[in-house]
Design a protein around this motif. Structure first.
Motif, mmCIF file in Angstrom:
data_model
loop_
_atom_site.group_PDB
_atom_site.id
_atom_site.type_symbol
_atom_site.label_atom_id
_atom_site.label_comp_id
_atom_site.label_asym_id
_atom_site.label_seq_id
_atom_site.Cartn_x
_atom_site.Cartn_y
_atom_site.Cartn_z
ATOM 1 N N VAL A 95 1.165 -2.051 5.861
ATOM 2 C CA VAL A 95 1.433 -0.897 6.728
ATOM 3 C C VAL A 95 2.646 -1.206 7.609
ATOM 4 C CG1 VAL A 95 0.583 0.513 8.643
ATOM 5 C CG2 VAL A 95 -0.950 -0.047 6.739
ATOM 6 N N GLU A 98 5.945 -1.539 5.285
ATOM 7 C CA GLU A 98 6.385 -0.358 4.552
ATOM 8 C C GLU A 98 6.526 0.870 5.444
ATOM 9 O OE1 GLU A 98 4.652 -1.492 0.135
ATOM 10 O OE2 GLU A 98 3.354 -0.377 1.495
ATOM 11 N N ARG A 99 5.760 0.896 6.557
ATOM 12 C CA ARG A 99 5.769 2.114 7.371
ATOM 13 C C ARG A 99 6.108 1.870 8.831
ATOM 14 N NH1 ARG A 99 -0.017 3.706 5.997
ATOM 15 N NH2 ARG A 99 0.268 5.056 7.800
ATOM 16 N N ALA A 103 3.187 2.967 12.824
ATOM 17 C CA ALA A 103 2.155 3.234 11.817
ATOM 18 C C ALA A 103 1.061 2.167 11.873
ATOM 19 C CB ALA A 103 2.769 3.287 10.422
#
Ligand SMILES: [Mg+2]
Length: 412
Positions: A95, A98-99, A103
């Motif tokens: 998380v 990638e985000r 996030a």
């Protein structure tokens, strides 16, 4: 496109493979932490490796009772292992990678009730203070709890947040644990860059300073030699056919300062009792051969673990009764932490961490304690030790508080 990631999707079949897989995630994560802290792009192959590691764990066959995953212990026998820590920490890392950080915070808020309000409260309480040092326990405090030591690899988000705090907010950051320091210890599961933290293992009786230099509580060279001979002989015993599993189940093999632990059973009783008992006798014979007059070692058998303890400190109070408060005093002197010169931030989660609070408060009355526990008896003990205390429910709240403080930074 062929998958060029170093870690492929392949569920671990044996305990040995499982430990190997987790050790490889440590290498990948340590690299990611360095890149992340430097503001560099994370290598896509590394992200894919971590994703594949998670997929490998999730593809491991479920146990029949569905209370965990099944892995081969040895031969035909299977063992049920709980992979909650390993899988959920990889999910959190992905998380983040990638985000992004927002996030991840949102993800954590879905996992823990009251996450945001606990973080806000903690930041508000600690932000006005400049700390001389962070003195913290690891497991259950700034790292989520995992039943097996050597697969509790430090996550990327955890390493990034703690390192940022250590660099921005305190002259000294010390991680102080009862687990072994190296050779299957603290440094083998950490992913922070060298120098971010002092690592102190064996309840703080041995350490690696921020330059990576080893130091330890004074020990008689002859006693040290006995420990070395014991650990060598135990290593040979574990290398025998059928014996490898005792280094992998439960507590495994832990070479602590002045004490070596070897598992003979785990809580799910994976090893047949007669085999476990035979192994105990083999260890007893080994110790008797090394120490025929019982001058150096004492054996304590918990039924699960065999503890082989150096008896040198039994007289004159050296090794045996050493607690984490003694460790604070010892490390303050050995490492020149200057704990009297300013307040420390002390973090823990169990009663064995409370002596650290008392020792830091004795050095400087402005020291603060943050404990990650919902247990009221532990909270009460901390509150009785210092009025400057704060409580959070879980390690993830604490590391996010520290991360938020690092953004305000520069108070140290
Ligand atoms: Mg702990």
């Amino acid at each position: 496109m062929p998958d060029t990631a170093a870690i492929e999707i392949r569920p671990p079949e044996t305990l040995r493979e499982f430990y190997g897989l987790m050790a490889r995630t440590r290498e990948v994560r340590a690299r990611m932490v360095e890149q992340y802290l430097a503001g560099a792009d994370i290598a896509p192959d590394d992200i894919r490796s971590l994703r594949n590691a998670g997929a490998s764990l999730e593809a491991t066959p479920r146990s029949k009772t569905d209370d965990g995953y099944e892995i081969v212990l040895d031969g035909e026998r299977r063992i049920t292992v709980d992979l909650t820590y390993e899988i959920s920490e990889i999910v959190k890392d992905l998380v983040l990678l990638e985000r992004g950080e927002d996030a991840l915070y949102e993800h954590l808020a879905t996992l823990y009730p009251g996450f945001t309000s606990q973080v806000d409260k903690g930041v508000a309480a600690l932000a006005p203070h400049a700390f001389r040092a962070l003195v913290t326990d690891r497991d259950g405090t700034v790292n989520n709890y995992c039943g097996r030591y050597l697969t509790s690899i430090q996550s990327v988000y955890n390493a990034v947040f703690l390192t940022r705090f250590a660099r921005a907010c305190v002259p000294h950051a010390v991680m102080l644990t009862s687990a072994p320091l190296r050779d299957g210890g603290l440094v083998d599961i950490a992913t922070m860059p060298r120098g971010a933290f002092v690592y102190a293992g064996s309840k703080g009786r041995e350490y690696l300073d921020q330059g990576g230099t080893y130091g330890s509580y004074p020990i008689d060279p002859a006693q040290q030699q006995m420990i070395t001979r014991l650990n060598t002989a135990l290593g040979e015993l574990l290398a025998r056919p059928g014996h490898e599993k005792f280094g992998l189940i439960g507590s495994g093999l832990q070479k602590k300062f002045g004490q070596t632990t070897i598992a003979r059973q785990d809580i799910t009783h994976s090893v047949p009792e007669d085999e476990s008992r035979t192994f105990l006798h083999e260890v007893e014979d080994l110790v008797a051969a090394l120490d025929p007059r019982e001058q150096h070692f004492r054996i304590e058998d918990t039924g699960l673990d065999i503890e082989i303890i150096l008896t040198v400190g039994d007289r004159g109070g050296g090794l045996k009764d050493f607690d984490k408060g003694d460790a604070v005093v010892f490390l303050d002197e050995a490492l020149d932490l200057g704990l009297a010169e300013g307040p420390a931030l002390v973090c823990g989660d169990t009663s064995s961490d409370v002596p650290m609070v008392a020792a830091c408060a004795a050095k400087n009355a402005g020291s603060h304690a943050v404990f990650a526990t919902v247990k009221q008896d532990v909270r009460d003990r901390v509150s009785r030790t210092t009025s400057r205390s704060l409580f959070v429910d879980t390690p993830d709240v604490l590391v996010v508080i520290l991360h938020e403080l690092s953004k305000q930074g520069g108070n140290g």
